[in-house]
Scaffold this active site. Structure first.
Site, PDB file in Angstrom:
ATOM      1  N   GLU A   1      -9.175  12.790   7.879  1.00 44.87           N
ATOM      2  CA  GLU A   1      -8.974  14.129   7.307  1.00 44.87           C
ATOM      3  C   GLU A   1     -10.249  14.961   7.404  1.00 44.87           C
ATOM      4  O   GLU A   1     -10.221  16.134   7.758  1.00 44.87           O
ATOM      5  CB  GLU A   1      -8.568  14.012   5.836  1.00 44.87           C
TER       6      GLU A   1
ATOM      7  N   THR B   1      -9.199  -5.382   4.100  1.00 42.62           N
ATOM      8  CA  THR B   1      -9.055  -4.470   2.962  1.00 42.62           C
ATOM      9  C   THR B   1     -10.063  -4.948   1.926  1.00 42.62           C
ATOM     10  O   THR B   1     -10.042  -6.124   1.551  1.00 42.62           O
ATOM     11  CB  THR B   1      -7.635  -4.546   2.363  1.00 42.62           C
TER      12      THR B   1
ATOM     13  N   GLN C   1      -3.665   2.158  15.231  1.00 47.68           N
ATOM     14  CA  GLN C   1      -2.552   2.615  14.376  1.00 47.68           C
ATOM     15  C   GLN C   1      -1.669   3.634  15.108  1.00 47.68           C
ATOM     16  O   GLN C   1      -0.436   3.561  15.057  1.00 47.68           O
ATOM     17  CB  GLN C   1      -3.140   3.240  13.114  1.00 47.68           C
TER      18      GLN C   1
ATOM     19  N   ASP D   1       0.843  -1.196   0.000  1.00 45.54           N
ATOM     20  CA  ASP D   1       0.000   0.000   0.000  1.00 45.54           C
ATOM     21  C   ASP D   1       0.878   1.245   0.000  1.00 45.54           C
ATOM     22  O   ASP D   1       1.707   1.423   0.891  1.00 45.54           O
ATOM     23  CB  ASP D   1      -0.929  -0.014   1.218  1.00 45.54           C
TER      24      ASP D   1
ATOM     25  N   HIS E   1      -3.367  13.963   0.678  1.00 46.90           N
ATOM     26  CA  HIS E   1      -3.620  13.096   1.832  1.00 46.90           C
ATOM     27  C   HIS E   1      -2.457  13.172   2.820  1.00 46.90           C
ATOM     28  O   HIS E   1      -2.662  13.305   4.032  1.00 46.90           O
ATOM     29  CB  HIS E   1      -3.822  11.646   1.371  1.00 46.90           C
TER      30      HIS E   1
ATOM     31  N   LYS F   1      -4.352  -1.931  10.381  1.00 43.98           N
ATOM     32  CA  LYS F   1      -4.675  -1.981   8.953  1.00 43.98           C
ATOM     33  C   LYS F   1      -5.053  -3.379   8.460  1.00 43.98           C
ATOM     34  O   LYS F   1      -5.858  -3.503   7.533  1.00 43.98           O
ATOM     35  CB  LYS F   1      -3.451  -1.532   8.132  1.00 43.98           C
TER      36      LYS F   1
ATOM     37  N   GLU G   1     -10.374   4.232   3.820  1.00 45.83           N
ATOM     38  CA  GLU G   1      -9.447   4.960   2.965  1.00 45.83           C
ATOM     39  C   GLU G   1      -9.850   4.683   1.518  1.00 45.83           C
ATOM     40  O   GLU G   1      -9.855   3.533   1.074  1.00 45.83           O
ATOM     41  CB  GLU G   1      -7.989   4.559   3.231  1.00 45.83           C
TER      42      GLU G   1
ATOM     43  N   GLU H   1      -9.195   4.358  -2.081  1.00 44.81           N
ATOM     44  CA  GLU H   1      -7.988   4.117  -2.868  1.00 44.81           C
ATOM     45  C   GLU H   1      -8.352   3.410  -4.174  1.00 44.81           C
ATOM     46  O   GLU H   1      -9.449   2.887  -4.334  1.00 44.81           O
ATOM     47  CB  GLU H   1      -6.999   3.219  -2.101  1.00 44.81           C
TER      48      GLU H   1
ATOM     49  N   ARG I   1       1.865  17.391  12.718  1.00 47.03           N
ATOM     50  CA  ARG I   1       2.956  18.373  12.621  1.00 47.03           C
ATOM     51  C   ARG I   1       2.448  19.593  11.849  1.00 47.03           C
ATOM     52  O   ARG I   1       2.739  19.752  10.656  1.00 47.03           O
ATOM     53  CB  ARG I   1       4.159  17.762  11.881  1.00 47.03           C
TER      54      ARG I   1
ATOM     55  N   ASP J   1      -9.006   0.662   2.180  1.00 53.19           N
ATOM     56  CA  ASP J   1      -8.021   0.239   3.191  1.00 53.19           C
ATOM     57  C   ASP J   1      -8.558   0.640   4.564  1.00 53.19           C
ATOM     58  O   ASP J   1      -8.196   1.669   5.122  1.00 53.19           O
ATOM     59  CB  ASP J   1      -6.676   0.921   2.887  1.00 53.19           C
TER      60      ASP J   1
ATOM     61  N   ARG K   1      -7.723   3.954  13.556  1.00 51.21           N
ATOM     62  CA  ARG K   1      -6.766   5.033  13.827  1.00 51.21           C
ATOM     63  C   ARG K   1      -6.184   4.965  15.233  1.00 51.21           C
ATOM     64  O   ARG K   1      -5.031   5.363  15.448  1.00 51.21           O
ATOM     65  CB  ARG K   1      -7.442   6.389  13.621  1.00 51.21           C
TER      66      ARG K   1
ATOM     67  N   THR L   1      -4.560   6.544   0.066  1.00 57.40           N
ATOM     68  CA  THR L   1      -5.777   7.345   0.104  1.00 57.40           C
ATOM     69  C   THR L   1      -5.689   8.487  -0.901  1.00 57.40           C
ATOM     70  O   THR L   1      -4.699   9.208  -0.928  1.00 57.40           O
ATOM     71  CB  THR L   1      -5.971   7.941   1.508  1.00 57.40           C
TER      72      THR L   1
HETATM   73 CA    CA Z   1      -3.847   3.179   2.836  1.00 56.74          CA
END
Ligand code: CA
Length: 437
Positions: free
Chosen positions: A384, A267, A250, A138, A145, A263, A209, A211, A154, A243, A247, A370
């Site tokens: 997001e 999928t 993760q 992936d 993204h 993850k 996600e 994709e 950040r 995907d 969170r 994504t």
């Molecule tokens: Ca992904």
């Protein structure tokens, strides 16, 4: 990569009446999948192509001698219950099969009477994973993204230093790739707590996600990189890919080695593989690199990639909650985006994946990462869209979501359009969340 030919001609119609204008599967698409009649669990799985609201049994057509104009290697590969054999063949062989199938189905000179008995209503078949996926990688190829998610962590420097230079990726897990429609169970996992002692509990931040899945065709021997100028020829075709991501799991586990249990619990991919031949009219120039981003290193640079390396695939995702389903409400579209916005083309992903000699194999699955745009209307994940759950999204019926709840159904869709070309679609990639064990 191949050239446009009569199979792309938007003026040629099919005798299959369900292939109405604007449908996902017109004569110009001819995606490949694996099916069997839904009423007969003992029937063998067969290679089929979608046409309108029907599936044509290509293995059966080959048995009937209807596809004898195709390369014999393609006919041999149709006697199978996966697409891996077809994927290993040269592009010219796959094109010969496309030509033969097109000849059967066209309205003017097709072979309706002989072919009709091999046609099944889509609603009367079961579709399964079309490919035996040996490897799954992936990527993280959407600059928007990476910026949107990086900014949550950040705010001042969302992109890592390596990001503009190389297609970032991790190796995913093929065993939990499932076909559209398979329920997705909310995973348990270890999560950070304020006390400093983590807890094992069901994910409270389950996400999607949006994709595109890229299937590798011909592979490369171990130790022999695929040059960028040849890499486009190693793409067999595309599907939609969700995907699913937990969170909270993760966030606690990902450093320093990257995604793992957040993850690999599921999928989902769509059942129909849209071939690179069908996608030819929708090749386009990649989005221009934003000011300040460096040009790719030479092994990722190619004139053809810079002019027609990207694919103009409109993508969107929809949400339908339990309350909406019970009220008879249709799924609502949450965001729309486009695969052409990626920082890297599929061929660049393939060239990078093999630059160290890593061997790709027919049927390997590469996720695009994504696909997002710069604003909230184009977010390919809830992370997001809701700023990590802090700004819940409001549905038309007043419900709100920070992340996905049990019973929520996510539907991905994809469609290609270009001037003078017949528009083609990808069908659906959907999955509903079931409660944690
Ligand atoms: Ca992904």
């Amino acid at each position: 990569m191949g050239d446009l030919d009569h199979t792309h001609d938007a003026r040629i119609q099919t005798w299959v009446a369900s292939a109405t204008p604007g449908c996902d599967f017109p004569l110009q698409n001819l995606p490949l999948g694996i099916f069997r009649p839904a009423h007969d669990a003992s029937a063998p799985w067969r290679v089929g192509t979608a046409i309108g609201a029907h599936v044509l049994d290509l293995g059966g057509c080959a048995e009937d001698g209807l596809l004898d104009d195709a390369d014999p290697a393609a006919l041999h590969a149709l006697d199978a219950d996966t697409l891996n054999g077809l994927m290993a063949l040269p592009g010219t062989t796959v094109t010969s099969l496309r030509h033969a199938v097109h000849a059967l189905l066209r309205a003017d000179t097709g072979h309706r009477r002989a072919t009709e008995r091999r046609l099944h209503a889509m609603e009367a078949v079961t579709l399964r994973l079309p490919v035996r996926i040996g490897n799954y990688t992936d990527f993280y190829a959407s600059l928007h993204h990476a910026t949107n998610t990086g900014r949550l962590l950040r705010p001042d420097s969302p992109l890592m230093a390596n990001y503009p230079w190389l297609p970032v990726a991790y190796h995913g897990r093929p065993s939990s790739v499932v076909v559209s429609g398979t329920p997705v169970r909310r995973p348990w996992g270890q999560q950070r707590t304020s006390s400093g002692v983590p807890e094992l509990r069901p994910s409270g931040k389950l996400d999607l996600e949006l994709e595109v899945g890229l299937f590798v065709g011909a592979g490369n021997p171990l130790g022999e990189p695929i040059p960028i100028a040849e890499a486009a020829d190693h793409l067999f075709g595309c599907c939609l890919l969700n995907d699913w991501s937990a969170r909270d799991i993760q966030a606690w586990e990902y450093q320093p080695l990257g995604p793992f249990l957040g993850k690999n619990f599921a999928t989902t991919i769509s059942p129909w593989v849209v071939t690179r031949q069908a996608l030819l009219p929708f090749r386009t120039a990649p989005a221009p690199r934003e000011p300040g981003l460096p040009a790719p290193l030479p092994y990722l640079s190619d004139v053809r990639e810079a002019t027609t390396g990207a694919f103009d695939i409109h993508l969107e995702w929809q949400l339908r909650t339990t309350r909406m389903r019970e009220g008879g409400d249709a799924a609502v579209t949450v965001a729309r985006t486009n695969l052409g916005s990626l920082l890297w083309t599929p061929a660049q992903l393939i060239a990078h994946h093999t630059v160290n000699g890593c061997n790709l194999e027919p049927g390997d699955l590469l996720g695009s990462g994504t696909v997002s745009g710069p604003d909230a209307t184009a977010c390919g994940s809830m992370l997001e869209l809701t700023k990590g759950g802090r700004e819940p999204w409001t549905l038309p019926n007043g419900e709100t979501r920070g992340f996905l709840e049990d019973g929520d159904e996510v539907v991905l869709r994809g469609r290609c359009s270009a001037p003078g070309a017949a528009s083609i679609g990808f069908g659906e990639c959907h999955g509903r969340i079931s409660p944690a064990r």
